[in-house]
Design an enzyme around this catalytic site. Structure first.
Site, PDB file in Angstrom:
ATOM      1  N   HIS A  57       0.844  -1.190   0.000  1.00  0.00           N
ATOM      2  CA  HIS A  57       0.000   0.000   0.000  1.00  0.00           C
ATOM      3  C   HIS A  57       0.877   1.237   0.000  1.00  0.00           C
ATOM      4  O   HIS A  57       0.634   2.179  -0.746  1.00  0.00           O
ATOM      5  CB  HIS A  57      -0.934   0.006   1.213  1.00  0.00           C
ATOM      6  CG  HIS A  57      -1.945   1.110   1.187  1.00  0.00           C
ATOM      7  ND1 HIS A  57      -2.961   1.242   2.107  1.00  0.00           N
ATOM      8  CD2 HIS A  57      -2.095   2.172   0.347  1.00  0.00           C
ATOM      9  CE1 HIS A  57      -3.695   2.306   1.836  1.00  0.00           C
ATOM     10  NE2 HIS A  57      -3.176   2.891   0.767  1.00  0.00           N
ATOM     11  N   GLU A 111       1.258   8.086  -4.098  1.00  0.00           N
ATOM     12  CA  GLU A 111       2.165   7.625  -3.050  1.00  0.00           C
ATOM     13  C   GLU A 111       3.465   8.421  -3.050  1.00  0.00           C
ATOM     14  O   GLU A 111       3.990   8.774  -1.986  1.00  0.00           O
ATOM     15  CB  GLU A 111       2.455   6.126  -3.229  1.00  0.00           C
ATOM     16  CG  GLU A 111       1.267   5.235  -2.932  1.00  0.00           C
ATOM     17  CD  GLU A 111       0.721   5.431  -1.526  1.00  0.00           C
ATOM     18  OE1 GLU A 111       1.513   5.409  -0.564  1.00  0.00           O
ATOM     19  OE2 GLU A 111      -0.504   5.612  -1.380  1.00  0.00           O
ATOM     20  N   HIS A 115       3.722  10.995   0.027  1.00  0.00           N
ATOM     21  CA  HIS A 115       4.604  10.395   1.027  1.00  0.00           C
ATOM     22  C   HIS A 115       6.084  10.430   0.636  1.00  0.00           C
ATOM     23  O   HIS A 115       6.940  10.815   1.437  1.00  0.00           O
ATOM     24  CB  HIS A 115       4.180   8.946   1.289  1.00  0.00           C
ATOM     25  CG  HIS A 115       2.769   8.799   1.757  1.00  0.00           C
ATOM     26  ND1 HIS A 115       2.354   9.167   3.021  1.00  0.00           N
ATOM     27  CD2 HIS A 115       1.663   8.322   1.128  1.00  0.00           C
ATOM     28  CE1 HIS A 115       1.061   8.919   3.149  1.00  0.00           C
ATOM     29  NE2 HIS A 115       0.616   8.413   2.012  1.00  0.00           N
TER      30      HIS A 115
END
Length: 222
Positions: A57, A111, A115
């Site tokens: 994930h 992502e 992040h």
């Protein structure tokens, strides 16, 4: 000359301060059977149904005091050409099940930009995705579960056995998140492993994620 030395010193301090801007990573693995068996819409990628294995994930920078940085560098956009050598591995190990069916680019873009950009002092874009792939291989959780007799067969397993199996593999207690299916079964959904700032080794979690699981959980088929 003094000005130049001072400038270099300031630049070094800036790099150090950025490098210390997070304390650890959550490396998050998701069981696709639980994702698809919940209220989430579930669509297979354009490359087809993923393998019945945990999918990545994300690799998320976090603070040991709680909370996390996000969207740290709007100028650092995801570039698929920079990870082109990893594309087959990303499609296999880091797939998306979001709808409508897609090629994964939107997921990886999210992502990286939310992040990954917060870990650029440690990892560039290629290193970031490569680190996630290596961590998944290193943990190899489905193999560990299978060896322990814990299989994705819709049966109910003791949470303590799941936690102990993961701890034996990575050396540290995991964070585990469960969901509820339409029959209100508590299902194994996501596993959080804590990783050092170089994203190379597992560590003891400074902060556990907020996830609720019953003492006995279902490991759904996929």
């Amino acid at each position: 000359m003094k000005f130049f030395i001072c400038l270099l010193a300031l630049q070094q301090l800036y790099v150090q301060s950025v490098a210390e801007d997070f304390d650890f990573f959550y490396f998050v693995l998701q069981w696709p059977g639980a994702y698809c068996d919940s209220r989430h819409s579930c669509c297979y990628p354009k490359t087809g149904k993923p393998a019945a294995d945990f999918g990545i994930h994300g690799l998320w920078p976090n603070y040991k005091t709680g909370g996390w940085p996000q969207n740290c560098n709007p100028d650092s956009q995801f570039d698929d050409l920079r990870v082109s050598d990893l594309m087959n591995d990303l499609q296999r190990e880091w797939p998306t099940l979001s709808c409508p069916s897609n090629d994964g680019m939107k997921f990886w873009t999210h992502e990286w930009e939310k992040h990954g950009t917060c870990a650029e002092s440690e990892l560039d874009q290629l290193d970031y995705f490569e680190a996630g792939l290596k961590l998944k291989q290193k943990a190899n959780l489905l193999h560990a579960f299978t060896n322990a007799g814990i299989k994705p067969d819709d049966k109910i397993y003791e949470m303590k056995d799941i936690e102990n199996t993961i701890k034996e593999v990575v050396g540290f207690a995991p964070g585990i998140e469960c969901n509820k299916d339409s029959s209100h079964n508590s299902q194994l959904y996501q596993i959080y492993l804590c990783v050092d700032t170089s994203a190379s080794k597992f560590i003891n979690c400074p902060v556990m994620p907020h996830g609720r699981c019953d003492s006995r959980v279902q490991f759904p088929k996929f």
